[in-house]
Design an enzyme around this catalytic site. Structure first.
Site, PDB file in Angstrom:
ATOM      1  N   ASN A 176      30.872  20.533  33.235  1.00 19.68           N
ATOM      2  CA  ASN A 176      30.375  20.942  34.548  1.00 19.68           C
ATOM      3  C   ASN A 176      28.885  21.227  34.447  1.00 19.68           C
ATOM      4  O   ASN A 176      28.306  21.148  33.365  1.00 19.68           O
ATOM      5  CB  ASN A 176      31.166  22.149  35.081  1.00 19.68           C
ATOM      6  N   LYS A 233      42.627  38.937  37.730  1.00 18.54           N
ATOM      7  CA  LYS A 233      42.152  38.790  36.358  1.00 18.54           C
ATOM      8  C   LYS A 233      41.969  40.126  35.637  1.00 18.54           C
ATOM      9  O   LYS A 233      41.551  40.156  34.482  1.00 18.54           O
ATOM     10  CB  LYS A 233      40.841  38.006  36.346  1.00 18.54           C
TER      11      LYS A 233
HETATM   12  O1  C5P Z   1      38.970  31.285  38.485  1.00 17.52           O
HETATM   13  P1  C5P Z   1      37.518  31.071  38.293  1.00 17.52           P
HETATM   14  O2  C5P Z   1      37.192  29.976  37.300  1.00 17.52           O
HETATM   15  O3  C5P Z   1      36.734  30.915  39.547  1.00 17.52           O
HETATM   16  O4  C5P Z   1      37.044  32.453  37.666  1.00 17.52           O
HETATM   17  C1  C5P Z   1      35.729  32.666  37.273  1.00 17.52           C
HETATM   18  C2  C5P Z   1      35.671  33.777  36.274  1.00 17.52           C
HETATM   19  O5  C5P Z   1      36.722  33.640  35.316  1.00 17.52           O
HETATM   20  C3  C5P Z   1      34.397  33.743  35.457  1.00 17.52           C
HETATM   21  O6  C5P Z   1      34.092  35.062  35.046  1.00 17.52           O
HETATM   22  C4  C5P Z   1      34.792  32.868  34.275  1.00 17.52           C
HETATM   23  O7  C5P Z   1      33.968  33.119  33.151  1.00 17.52           O
HETATM   24  C5  C5P Z   1      36.218  33.280  34.039  1.00 17.52           C
HETATM   25  N1  C5P Z   1      37.103  32.246  33.512  1.00 17.52           N
HETATM   26  C6  C5P Z   1      37.555  32.339  32.220  1.00 17.52           C
HETATM   27  N2  C5P Z   1      38.436  31.406  31.713  1.00 17.52           N
HETATM   28  C7  C5P Z   1      38.859  30.385  32.498  1.00 17.52           C
HETATM   29  C8  C5P Z   1      38.405  30.271  33.824  1.00 17.52           C
HETATM   30  C9  C5P Z   1      37.510  31.213  34.298  1.00 17.52           C
HETATM   31  O8  C5P Z   1      37.170  33.259  31.508  1.00 17.52           O
HETATM   32  N3  C5P Z   1      39.700  29.492  31.987  1.00 17.52           N
END
Ligand code: C5P
Length: 399
Positions: free
Chosen positions: A211, A342
Site C-alpha cells: 500500500n 481492537k
Molecule cells: O482496521 P484498520 O486496518 O483500519 O485498523 C487500523 C489500525 O489497526 C492501525 O492502528 C493499524 O496499525 C492497526 N492494524 C494492525 N494490524 C492489522 C490491521 C490494522 O495492527 N492487521
C-alpha cells in the site's frame, strides 16, 4: 519557559542571511531570560550584522575567525565548542546546513559544529526555492538523522519578494524550541512500541501486495516519543526513511513479521500502532508466476493477524494503547467502533480521501474514552509532537 534557559550558556552561531538581524533580538531575549550567550559570527554573517552590535548585546566577545591568535589563546575553538549547554545556529543558511550535513570544517562555525558534543538546534532561513530544493531537504534529513534539531521555518512573504516556507520563525517559536532543548524528559523510564509504514505480502519471489503508506507519521511519532525521554522500539515496514535519533529500529516485511517483532518488543508501557498493515496475505508461489500459462492464477488470500487488536487484548497489554484509523467516510463512527473492537485506549483518526499517504501533513481527530477532538490540518511532525505530549500528560496524570 525562560526558567529553562536561566543560568544556561548558549553558543549562538549567526549565519550570513538577511534574517541575521533577527539574531540580535534573540540575543537580547536570551539575555533577559538569564542565559549567557557566546556569539559566533560567520564571515558572511558579518556582512549583515556588525560584530560590535552582537558583542554589545551579548556582553561577550564575538568570534569570527579560526585564525585569530588572541581568541585562540583565550579559549581554543574546541574548548569553545563544548563550553555551552546548547549550540544554536540562527539563521542557518542553505550553505551552512549543507556544509554541516557534509561534516565540513572550513570556518569557525562549521568547525564548532563538528567539534561540539552538545545538542545543536538549527533555525533555518532562506528563499523558498532554496528551502524546497531537493539538496536542502536532503541535507536537513541528514542533519536530523545525525540528531540535530532543525526547526521548521515559517511560511509567508520573504525579503526577496517571494512567498512560502523559508522565513525565520518568529522569536517566541525560536525561544520555545530552545526551551524544549532544556525541557524535562517526562517519558524517561517508559518503553514505547511504535509500528510504521506498510507491509509487503509476497505473491511470488518478485511481486507483492502493498500500500502507499510512507511511514512518515509513524517515524515522526517515534522521534517525538524519544525526544520526551521514552525508550522507543520502532517496528518498520519497508520504507526509505532514516532512523530517528535515539530509536531502536526493527525492519520487517510482512504483517506476520511485524506481529512477531511487536510480540518480541513487549513489555512496553505505550504502544502506538501507526503501520498500514495489509489485511490479507496471498499464498506465495515458489517461482515467478508466468503470464504465458493458459489463465492467470487466482490469488488465494488469507486474513492477516490484527496486530493492534492482539496488543490491545494481550496479557502484557501496555498501559496505553493507541491505534490509527484511516477512513474515507463516516470517520468518527468508524474510528469509535475500531477503538472498541481492537481494545485501544485512543484512536487517531484521519480522513485519507485527500491523499494523506506520502504527504507531509495530516488532519487528525483524537478519539478517547471521553470523546473526539479535531486537531485540524497540521504537519505530520506537529501531529507527532502533540501526540507525544498528550501521552506524556496522560502518564503524568496516571503515573
Ligand atoms: O482496521 P484498520 O486496518 O483500519 O485498523 C487500523 C489500525 O489497526 C492501525 O492502528 C493499524 O496499525 C492497526 N492494524 C494492525 N494490524 C492489522 C490491521 C490494522 O495492527 N492487521
Amino acid at each position: 519557559m525562560p526558567a529553562f534557559v536561566q543560568g544556561k550558556t548558549i553558543l549562538l552561531i549567526v549565519g550570513g542571511g538577511i534574517a541575521a538581524f533577527k539574531a540580535l533580538e534573540l540575543v537580547r531575549e536570551l539575555g533577559r531570560a538569564g542565559a549567557r550567550v557566546l556569539p559566533v559570527l560567520t564571515e558572511n554573517g558579518a556582512r549583515f550584522v556588525t560584530p560590535l552590535s552582537l558583542s554589545a548585546l551579548a556582553g561577550e566577545k564575538v568570534r569570527t575567525s579560526l585564525w585569530d591568535l588572541e581568541d585562540e589563546a583565550a579559549m581554543g575553538h574546541i574548548q569553545l565548542s563544548r563550553a555551552a549547554d546548547l549550540v544554536v545556529v540562527c539563521p542557518a543558511t542553505a550553505s551552512l546546513l549543507a556544509r554541516a550535513a557534509a561534516g565540513m570544517a572550513d570556518d569557525m562555525a562549521t568547525t564548532l559544529l563538528l567539534a561540539t558534543d552538545k545538542p545543536v538546534l538549527m533555525v533555518p532561513a532562506m528563499n523558498v526555492r532554496m528551502w524546497l530544493h531537493a539538496a536542502t531537504q536532503r541535507n536537513i534529513a541528514t542533519l536530523r538523522s545525525d540528531g540535530i534539531t532543525v526547526v521548521q521555518p515559517d511560511d509567508g512573504a520573504m525579503a526577496c519578494g517571494e512567498f512560502g516556507p523559508g522565513r525565520l520563525p518568529e522569536l517566541p517559536k525560536i525561544m520555545a524550541a530552545i526551551a524544549a532543548q532544556f525541557g524535562s524528559k517526562p517519558l524517561l523510564g517508559r518503553h514505547a512500541l511504535v509500528t510504521a509504514g506498510p507491509t509487503h505480502e509476497p505473491i511470488d519471489p518478485v511481486r507483492f501486495i502493498g500500500n502507499h503508506s510512507s511511514g512518515k507519521q509513524g517515524f515522526a511519532i517515534a522521534a517525538a516519543l524519544a525526544h520526551l525521554g521514552a525508550r522507543v522500539t520502532l517496528v518498520a515496514g519497508p520504507v526509505h526513511l532514516p532512523t530517528p535519533a535515539g530509536v531502536t529500529r526493527v525492519d520487517v516485511m510482512t504483517a506476520r513479521d511485524m506481529a512477531a517483532a511487536c510480540e518480541a518488543a513487549l513489555p512496553a508501557d505505550i504502544a502506538v500502532m501507526v503501520a498500514a498493515v495489509a489485511d490479507w496475505r496471498a499464498e506465495t508461489a515458489p517461482q515467478k508466476l508466468k503470464k504465458d500459462s493458459s489463465a492467470p492464477a487466482p490469488l488465494v488470500l488469507t486474513e492477516n493477524p490484527d496486530i493492534l487488536a492482539g496488543i490491545g487484548h494481550h496479557a502484557q497489554r501496555p498501559a496505553l494503547v493507541v491505534g490509527f484509523a484511516a477512513e474515507t467516510h463516516d470517520l468518527i463512527p468508524h474510528a469509535a467502533a475500531k477503538r472498541n473492537r481492537k481494545g485501544a485506549d485512543w484512536i487517531v483518526a484521519n480522513d485519507v480521501t485527500d491523499g494523506v499517504f506520502g504527504s507531509d501533513s495530516n488532519h487528525v481527530h483524537l478519539l478517547t474514552a471521553t470523546g473526539a477532538e479535531d486537531w485540524g490540518a497540521q504537519a505530520k511532525q506537529a501531529v507527532a509532537t502533540s501526540l507525544a505530549q498528550r501521552i506524556a500528560a496522560h502518564f503524568a496524570g496516571h503515573p
